[in-house]
Design a protein around this motif. Structure first.
Motif, PDB file in Angstrom:
ATOM      1  N   LEU A   1       0.854  -1.188   0.000  1.00  0.00           N
ATOM      2  CA  LEU A   1       0.000   0.000   0.000  1.00  0.00           C
ATOM      3  C   LEU A   1       0.889   1.236   0.000  1.00  0.00           C
ATOM      4  CD1 LEU A   1      -1.293  -2.362   1.984  1.00  0.00           C
ATOM      5  CD2 LEU A   1      -3.046  -0.646   2.337  1.00  0.00           C
ATOM      6  N   SER A   2       0.670   2.132  -0.952  1.00  0.00           N
ATOM      7  CA  SER A   2       1.580   3.273  -1.074  1.00  0.00           C
ATOM      8  C   SER A   2       0.855   4.602  -1.247  1.00  0.00           C
ATOM      9  CB  SER A   2       2.522   3.077  -2.273  1.00  0.00           C
ATOM     10  OG  SER A   2       3.427   2.012  -2.052  1.00  0.00           O
ATOM     11  N   ALA A   3       1.542   5.641  -0.792  1.00  0.00           N
ATOM     12  CA  ALA A   3       1.277   7.026  -1.179  1.00  0.00           C
ATOM     13  C   ALA A   3       2.642   7.522  -1.662  1.00  0.00           C
ATOM     14  CB  ALA A   3       0.759   7.844  -0.003  1.00  0.00           C
ATOM     15  N   TRP A   4       3.004   7.094  -2.856  1.00  0.00           N
ATOM     16  CA  TRP A   4       4.374   7.228  -3.384  1.00  0.00           C
ATOM     17  C   TRP A   4       4.407   8.341  -4.416  1.00  0.00           C
ATOM     18  CZ3 TRP A   4       8.100   3.031  -2.423  1.00  0.00           C
ATOM     19  CH2 TRP A   4       9.329   3.212  -3.054  1.00  0.00           C
ATOM     20  N   PRO A   5       5.116   9.435  -4.116  1.00  0.00           N
ATOM     21  CA  PRO A   5       5.143  10.564  -5.057  1.00  0.00           C
ATOM     22  C   PRO A   5       6.279  10.476  -6.059  1.00  0.00           C
ATOM     23  CG  PRO A   5       6.206  11.195  -3.024  1.00  0.00           C
ATOM     24  CD  PRO A   5       5.771   9.751  -2.846  1.00  0.00           C
ATOM     25  N   ALA A   6       6.171  11.279  -7.083  1.00  0.00           N
ATOM     26  CA  ALA A   6       7.294  11.493  -7.991  1.00  0.00           C
ATOM     27  C   ALA A   6       8.433  12.152  -7.220  1.00  0.00           C
ATOM     28  CB  ALA A   6       6.857  12.372  -9.156  1.00  0.00           C
ATOM     29  N   SER A   7       9.611  12.136  -7.801  1.00  0.00           N
ATOM     30  CA  SER A   7      10.779  12.710  -7.139  1.00  0.00           C
ATOM     31  C   SER A   7      10.533  14.174  -6.765  1.00  0.00           C
ATOM     32  CB  SER A   7      12.001  12.612  -8.047  1.00  0.00           C
ATOM     33  OG  SER A   7      13.125  13.225  -7.444  1.00  0.00           O
ATOM     34  N   ILE A   8      10.807  14.498  -5.524  1.00  0.00           N
ATOM     35  CA  ILE A   8      10.620  15.861  -5.035  1.00  0.00           C
ATOM     36  C   ILE A   8      11.832  16.729  -5.340  1.00  0.00           C
ATOM     37  CG2 ILE A   8      10.261  17.258  -2.942  1.00  0.00           C
ATOM     38  CD1 ILE A   8       8.789  14.820  -1.766  1.00  0.00           C
ATOM     39  N   THR A   9      13.013  16.112  -5.326  1.00  0.00           N
ATOM     40  CA  THR A   9      14.259  16.867  -5.480  1.00  0.00           C
ATOM     41  C   THR A   9      14.736  16.961  -6.924  1.00  0.00           C
ATOM     42  OG1 THR A   9      15.517  14.843  -5.016  1.00  0.00           O
ATOM     43  CG2 THR A   9      15.010  16.279  -3.151  1.00  0.00           C
ATOM     44  N   ASN A  10      14.255  16.066  -7.786  1.00  0.00           N
ATOM     45  CA  ASN A  10      14.723  16.064  -9.171  1.00  0.00           C
ATOM     46  C   ASN A  10      13.544  15.744 -10.087  1.00  0.00           C
ATOM     47  OD1 ASN A  10      16.379  16.113 -11.422  1.00  0.00           O
ATOM     48  ND2 ASN A  10      17.104  14.017 -11.135  1.00  0.00           N
ATOM     49  N   GLN A  11      12.628  16.705 -10.226  1.00  0.00           N
ATOM     50  CA  GLN A  11      11.399  16.471 -10.966  1.00  0.00           C
ATOM     51  C   GLN A  11      11.665  16.337 -12.461  1.00  0.00           C
ATOM     52  OE1 GLN A  11       8.402  19.363 -10.035  1.00  0.00           O
ATOM     53  NE2 GLN A  11       8.224  18.730  -7.899  1.00  0.00           N
ATOM     54  N   ALA A  12      11.023  15.338 -13.051  1.00  0.00           N
ATOM     55  CA  ALA A  12      11.112  15.119 -14.491  1.00  0.00           C
ATOM     56  C   ALA A  12       9.904  15.765 -15.170  1.00  0.00           C
ATOM     57  CB  ALA A  12      11.140  13.623 -14.790  1.00  0.00           C
ATOM     58  N   PRO A  13      10.044  16.160 -16.441  1.00  0.00           N
ATOM     59  CA  PRO A  13       8.911  16.796 -17.131  1.00  0.00           C
ATOM     60  C   PRO A  13       7.721  15.863 -17.303  1.00  0.00           C
ATOM     61  CG  PRO A  13      10.728  16.353 -18.642  1.00  0.00           C
ATOM     62  CD  PRO A  13      11.250  16.112 -17.277  1.00  0.00           C
ATOM     63  N   LYS A  14       7.978  14.549 -17.402  1.00  0.00           N
ATOM     64  CA  LYS A  14       6.913  13.559 -17.544  1.00  0.00           C
ATOM     65  C   LYS A  14       7.096  12.479 -16.482  1.00  0.00           C
ATOM     66  CE  LYS A  14       6.383  14.166 -22.552  1.00  0.00           C
ATOM     67  NZ  LYS A  14       6.392  13.476 -23.872  1.00  0.00           N
ATOM     68  N   LEU A  15       5.956  11.976 -15.957  1.00  0.00           N
ATOM     69  CA  LEU A  15       6.038  10.983 -14.894  1.00  0.00           C
ATOM     70  C   LEU A  15       6.760   9.719 -15.338  1.00  0.00           C
ATOM     71  CD1 LEU A  15       2.591  11.126 -13.040  1.00  0.00           C
ATOM     72  CD2 LEU A  15       4.836  11.869 -12.220  1.00  0.00           C
ATOM     73  N   ASN A  16       6.608   9.327 -16.607  1.00  0.00           N
ATOM     74  CA  ASN A  16       7.260   8.096 -17.040  1.00  0.00           C
ATOM     75  C   ASN A  16       8.775   8.248 -17.164  1.00  0.00           C
ATOM     76  OD1 ASN A  16       7.488   9.605 -19.375  1.00  0.00           O
ATOM     77  ND2 ASN A  16       6.196   8.267 -20.631  1.00  0.00           N
ATOM     78  N   GLN A  17       9.280   9.479 -17.008  1.00  0.00           N
ATOM     79  CA  GLN A  17      10.729   9.702 -17.004  1.00  0.00           C
ATOM     80  C   GLN A  17      11.267   9.916 -15.591  1.00  0.00           C
ATOM     81  OE1 GLN A  17      11.017  13.182 -19.469  1.00  0.00           O
ATOM     82  NE2 GLN A  17      10.634  12.079 -21.381  1.00  0.00           N
ATOM     83  N   ASP A  18      10.387   9.836 -14.610  1.00  0.00           N
ATOM     84  CA  ASP A  18      10.752  10.162 -13.236  1.00  0.00           C
ATOM     85  C   ASP A  18      11.502   9.009 -12.579  1.00  0.00           C
ATOM     86  OD1 ASP A  18      10.073  12.098 -10.827  1.00  0.00           O
ATOM     87  OD2 ASP A  18       9.703  10.042 -10.123  1.00  0.00           O
ATOM     88  N   ARG A  19      12.506   9.355 -11.785  1.00  0.00           N
ATOM     89  CA  ARG A  19      13.308   8.338 -11.098  1.00  0.00           C
ATOM     90  C   ARG A  19      12.466   7.517 -10.138  1.00  0.00           C
ATOM     91  NH1 ARG A  19      15.925   8.316  -6.125  1.00  0.00           N
ATOM     92  NH2 ARG A  19      17.713   6.901  -5.969  1.00  0.00           N
ATOM     93  N   GLN A  20      11.595   8.172  -9.372  1.00  0.00           N
ATOM     94  CA  GLN A  20      10.782   7.436  -8.416  1.00  0.00           C
ATOM     95  C   GLN A  20       9.746   6.559  -9.114  1.00  0.00           C
ATOM     96  OE1 GLN A  20      11.151   6.987  -5.218  1.00  0.00           O
ATOM     97  NE2 GLN A  20      12.963   8.278  -5.201  1.00  0.00           N
ATOM     98  N   SER A  21       9.290   6.975 -10.285  1.00  0.00           N
ATOM     99  CA  SER A  21       8.379   6.153 -11.067  1.00  0.00           C
ATOM    100  C   SER A  21       9.059   4.850 -11.474  1.00  0.00           C
ATOM    101  CB  SER A  21       7.924   6.918 -12.301  1.00  0.00           C
ATOM    102  OG  SER A  21       7.139   6.107 -13.148  1.00  0.00           O
ATOM    103  N   ARG A  22      10.292   4.964 -11.915  1.00  0.00           N
ATOM    104  CA  ARG A  22      11.050   3.770 -12.324  1.00  0.00           C
ATOM    105  C   ARG A  22      11.302   2.852 -11.138  1.00  0.00           C
ATOM    106  NH1 ARG A  22      16.333   2.554 -12.121  1.00  0.00           N
ATOM    107  NH2 ARG A  22      16.904   4.675 -11.513  1.00  0.00           N
ATOM    108  N   LEU A  23      11.687   3.444 -10.005  1.00  0.00           N
ATOM    109  CA  LEU A  23      11.977   2.623  -8.826  1.00  0.00           C
ATOM    110  C   LEU A  23      10.708   1.951  -8.295  1.00  0.00           C
ATOM    111  CD1 LEU A  23      14.500   4.902  -6.888  1.00  0.00           C
ATOM    112  CD2 LEU A  23      14.984   2.769  -8.117  1.00  0.00           C
ATOM    113  N   PHE A  24       9.590   2.657  -8.329  1.00  0.00           N
ATOM    114  CA  PHE A  24       8.330   2.088  -7.849  1.00  0.00           C
ATOM    115  C   PHE A  24       8.024   0.785  -8.585  1.00  0.00           C
ATOM    116  CE2 PHE A  24       3.658   1.842  -7.680  1.00  0.00           C
ATOM    117  CZ  PHE A  24       3.432   2.027  -6.337  1.00  0.00           C
TER     118      PHE A  24
END
Length: 277
Positions: free
Chosen positions: A169-192
């Motif tokens: 169960l998550s409330a997992w955001p996109a990277s706060i410190t290094n935001q990508a222009p698109k979610l599919n390019q986001d570091r946290q998206s990839r790690l999730f």
């Protein structure tokens, strides 16, 4: 053959409890219409998540509920025959826990308090101290919350305790410190996605991963709810939008097939692993 339909939810939840219960009811109804026996809702589906992950405002924290709060009875009544996992802030005396409960209309089946607390979350919540699986009508289940799944030991402990299905169960955001222009390019998206698939494949279990959507404060939640098979293959997913990822499978048979030649749990060599830092 025992086929089970499993649903993982991606949806937005906030401080409005009436709204949250309405959304939970709608997701349960949708999962029931899809024939699901298990529905995994996001972390903080009751009361919402922190508005600021780096500097939480003590005056704007999610509402905290005791483990026997009547609000959980309302969710159980909505669940009826379905197993529903839902996240909320749990009160225990002066302490708060980021918690999850698995229930049906007959009552509570299992509980979990988030063990691994990232960033400033540790200034708001106390850490849980255990991982334990429990029996349900859809098989033996364990739960993780958010950052717990970053640590292989978390899911491994549940798998060794017999968990066939791990609900994340998550409330997992996109990277706060290094935001990508698109979610599919986001570091946290990839790690999730990476953690979901790795935890399933390394333990040869089913992982059911829910997540919040939308934005709160400066955070954008990723969605990306999914059901992952014991080979690490994504069986169903929502991408970034709200909705349900629903997959049908014979859980025991899929796990047995994955472990037929290489059985990771039976081939562990614990005597060779360091048990301390």
């Amino acid at each position: 053959m025992t086929l089970t339909r499993i649903a993982a939810a991606a949806a937005h939840f906030g401080r409005d409890l009436d709204y949250d219960l309405g959304r939970i009811g709608k997701l349960i109804a949708d999962a029931r219409a899809a024939g699901a026996g298990l529905l995994v809702l996001p972390d903080a589906a009751i009361g919402g998540y922190l508005a600021d992950l780096r500097h939480p405002d003590p005056a704007a924290l999610p509402p905290a509920f005791k483990p026997d709060d009547p609000l959980l009875d309302q969710v159980a009544a909505l669940a009826r025959e379905m197993v529903v996992c839902v996240g909320y802030c749990e009160a225990d005396g002066d302490l708060r826990y980021n918690a999850a409960v698995a229930l049906t209309g007959d009552g509570v089946l299992g509980r979990h308090r988030k063990v691994h607390l990232p960033a400033a979350e540790s200034t708001v919540y106390a850490p849980g101290d255990s991982f334990a699986a429990f029996d349900t009508p859809v098989g033996r289940v364990g739960m993780l919350i958010d950052y717990d799944k970053t640590f292989p030991e978390s899911a491994r402990t549940l798998a060794l305790d017999g968990a066939q299905i791990v609900a994340c169960l998550s409330a997992w955001p996109a990277s706060i410190t290094n935001q990508a222009p698109k979610l599919n390019q986001d570091r946290q998206s990839r790690l999730f996605d990476l953690y979901d698939c790795a935890r399933a494949a390394e333990n040869q279990i089913v992982v059911v991963s829910s997540n919040q959507t939308g934005a709160v404060g400066g955070m954008r939640f990723l969605g990306q709810a999914k059901v992952v098979g014991p080979g690490g293959n994504i069986l169903a997913r929502t991408w970034a939008k709200a909705g349900l990822a629903v997959a049908e499978l014979d859980v025991a048979a899929e796990i047995a097939a994955a472990r037929r030649v290489l059985n990771h749990l039976s081939e562990l060599r614990p005597a060779t692993y360091r048990s301390e830092r």
